[in-house]
Design a protein around this motif. Sequence first.
Motif, PDB file in Angstrom:
ATOM      1  N   MET A   1       0.830  -1.206   0.000  1.00 35.93           N
ATOM      2  CA  MET A   1       0.000   0.000   0.000  1.00 35.93           C
ATOM      3  C   MET A   1       0.865   1.256   0.000  1.00 35.93           C
ATOM      4  SD  MET A   1      -3.286  -1.098   2.384  1.00 35.93           S
ATOM      5  CE  MET A   1      -2.532  -0.524   3.837  1.00 35.93           C
ATOM      6  N   VAL A   2       1.958   1.248   0.728  1.00 31.63           N
ATOM      7  CA  VAL A   2       2.860   2.393   0.739  1.00 31.63           C
ATOM      8  C   VAL A   2       3.493   2.578  -0.642  1.00 31.63           C
ATOM      9  CG1 VAL A   2       5.024   3.291   1.702  1.00 31.63           C
ATOM     10  CG2 VAL A   2       3.306   2.318   3.214  1.00 31.63           C
ATOM     11  N   ALA A   3       3.854   1.484  -1.300  1.00 28.57           N
ATOM     12  CA  ALA A   3       4.439   1.572  -2.643  1.00 28.57           C
ATOM     13  C   ALA A   3       3.442   2.165  -3.629  1.00 28.57           C
ATOM     14  CB  ALA A   3       4.901   0.194  -3.103  1.00 28.57           C
ATOM     15  N   ILE A   4       2.192   1.738  -3.553  1.00 23.07           N
ATOM     16  CA  ILE A   4       1.161   2.296  -4.439  1.00 23.07           C
ATOM     17  C   ILE A   4       0.953   3.777  -4.136  1.00 23.07           C
ATOM     18  CG2 ILE A   4      -1.304   2.223  -4.971  1.00 23.07           C
ATOM     19  CD1 ILE A   4      -1.112  -0.836  -4.640  1.00 23.07           C
ATOM     20  N   PHE A   5       0.972   4.133  -2.863  1.00 19.23           N
ATOM     21  CA  PHE A   5       0.833   5.534  -2.463  1.00 19.23           C
ATOM     22  C   PHE A   5       1.966   6.370  -3.049  1.00 19.23           C
ATOM     23  CE2 PHE A   5       1.945   8.800   0.741  1.00 19.23           C
ATOM     24  CZ  PHE A   5       0.817   9.592   0.624  1.00 19.23           C
ATOM     25  N   VAL A   6       3.178   5.873  -3.011  1.00 22.36           N
ATOM     26  CA  VAL A   6       4.336   6.597  -3.550  1.00 22.36           C
ATOM     27  C   VAL A   6       4.177   6.805  -5.053  1.00 22.36           C
ATOM     28  CG1 VAL A   6       6.816   6.412  -4.014  1.00 22.36           C
ATOM     29  CG2 VAL A   6       5.929   5.916  -1.741  1.00 22.36           C
ATOM     30  N   VAL A   7       3.737   5.780  -5.774  1.00 17.75           N
ATOM     31  CA  VAL A   7       3.561   5.902  -7.225  1.00 17.75           C
ATOM     32  C   VAL A   7       2.463   6.910  -7.546  1.00 17.75           C
ATOM     33  CG1 VAL A   7       2.879   4.667  -9.317  1.00 17.75           C
ATOM     34  CG2 VAL A   7       4.484   3.607  -7.726  1.00 17.75           C
ATOM     35  N   VAL A   8       1.363   6.881  -6.809  1.00 16.05           N
ATOM     36  CA  VAL A   8       0.269   7.838  -7.046  1.00 16.05           C
ATOM     37  C   VAL A   8       0.738   9.261  -6.775  1.00 16.05           C
ATOM     38  CG1 VAL A   8      -1.990   8.584  -6.205  1.00 16.05           C
ATOM     39  CG2 VAL A   8      -1.583   6.173  -6.684  1.00 16.05           C
ATOM     40  N   ILE A   9       1.515   9.456  -5.717  1.00 15.12           N
ATOM     41  CA  ILE A   9       2.069  10.785  -5.424  1.00 15.12           C
ATOM     42  C   ILE A   9       2.947  11.257  -6.579  1.00 15.12           C
ATOM     43  CG2 ILE A   9       3.723  12.003  -3.934  1.00 15.12           C
ATOM     44  CD1 ILE A   9       1.197  11.734  -2.517  1.00 15.12           C
ATOM     45  N   HIS A  10       3.779  10.377  -7.128  1.00 16.32           N
ATOM     46  CA  HIS A  10       4.649  10.755  -8.237  1.00 16.32           C
ATOM     47  C   HIS A  10       3.844  11.080  -9.493  1.00 16.32           C
ATOM     48  CE1 HIS A  10       7.858   9.337  -5.672  1.00 16.32           C
ATOM     49  NE2 HIS A  10       8.707   9.898  -6.507  1.00 16.32           N
ATOM     50  N   ILE A  11       2.768  10.357  -9.730  1.00 13.33           N
ATOM     51  CA  ILE A  11       1.909  10.659 -10.871  1.00 13.33           C
ATOM     52  C   ILE A  11       1.328  12.064 -10.728  1.00 13.33           C
ATOM     53  CG2 ILE A  11      -0.293  10.068 -11.971  1.00 13.33           C
ATOM     54  CD1 ILE A  11       0.385   7.120 -11.343  1.00 13.33           C
ATOM     55  N   CYS A  12       0.833  12.374  -9.553  1.00 15.21           N
ATOM     56  CA  CYS A  12       0.252  13.704  -9.302  1.00 15.21           C
ATOM     57  C   CYS A  12       1.300  14.802  -9.432  1.00 15.21           C
ATOM     58  CB  CYS A  12      -0.392  13.749  -7.921  1.00 15.21           C
ATOM     59  SG  CYS A  12      -1.823  12.677  -7.760  1.00 15.21           S
ATOM     60  N   ILE A  13       2.496  14.552  -8.935  1.00 15.77           N
ATOM     61  CA  ILE A  13       3.571  15.547  -9.033  1.00 15.77           C
ATOM     62  C   ILE A  13       3.865  15.858 -10.497  1.00 15.77           C
ATOM     63  CG2 ILE A  13       6.041  15.953  -8.670  1.00 15.77           C
ATOM     64  CD1 ILE A  13       5.785  14.280  -6.111  1.00 15.77           C
ATOM     65  N   PHE A  14       3.986  14.813 -11.326  1.00 13.16           N
ATOM     66  CA  PHE A  14       4.307  15.048 -12.734  1.00 13.16           C
ATOM     67  C   PHE A  14       3.193  15.815 -13.427  1.00 13.16           C
ATOM     68  CE2 PHE A  14       4.276  13.847 -17.225  1.00 13.16           C
ATOM     69  CZ  PHE A  14       5.497  14.373 -17.586  1.00 13.16           C
ATOM     70  N   MET A  15       1.936  15.436 -13.163  1.00 16.25           N
ATOM     71  CA  MET A  15       0.816  16.122 -13.807  1.00 16.25           C
ATOM     72  C   MET A  15       0.780  17.602 -13.431  1.00 16.25           C
ATOM     73  SD  MET A  15      -2.156  13.285 -13.397  1.00 16.25           S
ATOM     74  CE  MET A  15      -2.936  12.798 -14.911  1.00 16.25           C
ATOM     75  N   VAL A  16       0.984  17.897 -12.167  1.00 20.20           N
ATOM     76  CA  VAL A  16       0.939  19.292 -11.703  1.00 20.20           C
ATOM     77  C   VAL A  16       2.119  20.090 -12.243  1.00 20.20           C
ATOM     78  CG1 VAL A  16       1.113  20.749  -9.645  1.00 20.20           C
ATOM     79  CG2 VAL A  16      -0.433  18.791  -9.658  1.00 20.20           C
ATOM     80  N   VAL A  17       3.321  19.524 -12.179  1.00 19.70           N
ATOM     81  CA  VAL A  17       4.506  20.244 -12.658  1.00 19.70           C
ATOM     82  C   VAL A  17       4.394  20.527 -14.152  1.00 19.70           C
ATOM     83  CG1 VAL A  17       6.992  20.019 -13.091  1.00 19.70           C
ATOM     84  CG2 VAL A  17       6.068  19.478 -10.842  1.00 19.70           C
ATOM     85  N   LEU A  18       3.951  19.549 -14.927  1.00 19.67           N
ATOM     86  CA  LEU A  18       3.823  19.752 -16.374  1.00 19.67           C
ATOM     87  C   LEU A  18       2.778  20.819 -16.678  1.00 19.67           C
ATOM     88  CD1 LEU A  18       4.817  18.776 -19.142  1.00 19.67           C
ATOM     89  CD2 LEU A  18       2.877  17.212 -19.159  1.00 19.67           C
ATOM     90  N   LYS A  19       1.661  20.798 -15.971  1.00 18.75           N
ATOM     91  CA  LYS A  19       0.603  21.792 -16.204  1.00 18.75           C
ATOM     92  C   LYS A  19       1.068  23.193 -15.815  1.00 18.75           C
ATOM     93  CE  LYS A  19      -3.506  23.321 -17.105  1.00 18.75           C
ATOM     94  NZ  LYS A  19      -3.869  23.553 -18.476  1.00 18.75           N
ATOM     95  N   VAL A  20       1.745  23.318 -14.685  1.00 17.62           N
ATOM     96  CA  VAL A  20       2.176  24.637 -14.216  1.00 17.62           C
ATOM     97  C   VAL A  20       3.270  25.214 -15.112  1.00 17.62           C
ATOM     98  CG1 VAL A  20       3.386  25.818 -12.335  1.00 17.62           C
ATOM     99  CG2 VAL A  20       1.487  24.282 -11.830  1.00 17.62           C
ATOM    100  N   VAL A  21       4.233  24.404 -15.496  1.00 17.01           N
ATOM    101  CA  VAL A  21       5.381  24.925 -16.249  1.00 17.01           C
ATOM    102  C   VAL A  21       5.049  25.144 -17.721  1.00 17.01           C
ATOM    103  CG1 VAL A  21       7.724  24.412 -17.023  1.00 17.01           C
ATOM    104  CG2 VAL A  21       7.071  23.978 -14.668  1.00 17.01           C
ATOM    105  N   SER A  22       4.386  24.172 -18.353  1.00 18.22           N
ATOM    106  CA  SER A  22       4.199  24.266 -19.798  1.00 18.22           C
ATOM    107  C   SER A  22       2.753  24.469 -20.230  1.00 18.22           C
ATOM    108  CB  SER A  22       4.752  23.012 -20.480  1.00 18.22           C
ATOM    109  OG  SER A  22       3.944  21.899 -20.164  1.00 18.22           O
ATOM    110  N   GLY A  23       1.799  24.271 -19.336  1.00 16.27           N
ATOM    111  CA  GLY A  23       0.397  24.423 -19.708  1.00 16.27           C
ATOM    112  C   GLY A  23      -0.187  23.198 -20.387  1.00 16.27           C
ATOM    113  N   GLU A  24       0.592  22.158 -20.553  1.00 11.74           N
ATOM    114  CA  GLU A  24       0.112  20.929 -21.187  1.00 11.74           C
ATOM    115  C   GLU A  24      -0.550  20.022 -20.153  1.00 11.74           C
ATOM    116  OE1 GLU A  24       0.386  20.123 -24.448  1.00 11.74           O
ATOM    117  OE2 GLU A  24       1.433  21.986 -24.935  1.00 11.74           O
TER     118      GLU A  24
END
Length: 119
Positions: free
Chosen positions: A9-32
């Motif tokens: 469960m902790v491993a799945i939580f870590v992967v979900v956090i990383h998915i959210c981080i990438f989505m937010v960073v990409l949207k904020v920096v490039s608008g994509e």
Amino acid sequence: MNPVLVQGMVAIFVVVIHICIFMVVLKVVSGELAGFGFSLLVALGSLFGQFFLGLAFAKMIGGGGFIVAFVFLTALLGWVVLAVYGVELKRAMLVGILYMVISNGIVIFMAFSGMHRLA
């Protein structure tokens, strides 16, 4: 509770956090907008890549190998974002840098906070 189940469960939580981080960073920096599948590939690639490349480089050059793997994967992620989304090089590299710094910061925080020892 079963320790293997908790670690999973902790491993799945870590992967979900990383998915959210990438989505937010990409949207904020490039608008994509990044899709879930591509974000999942980025998250798994960065986590496993950092681990295995870090181990390989650490065998060759010592503890600094993890830093070399971090820099290599940051540049690789920037080039992948450039190729997939066609954003300018400066923004693509900024996405790679921000994603890797934030994600590694979270992993280090979790390691030192004892979150991996929930069981």
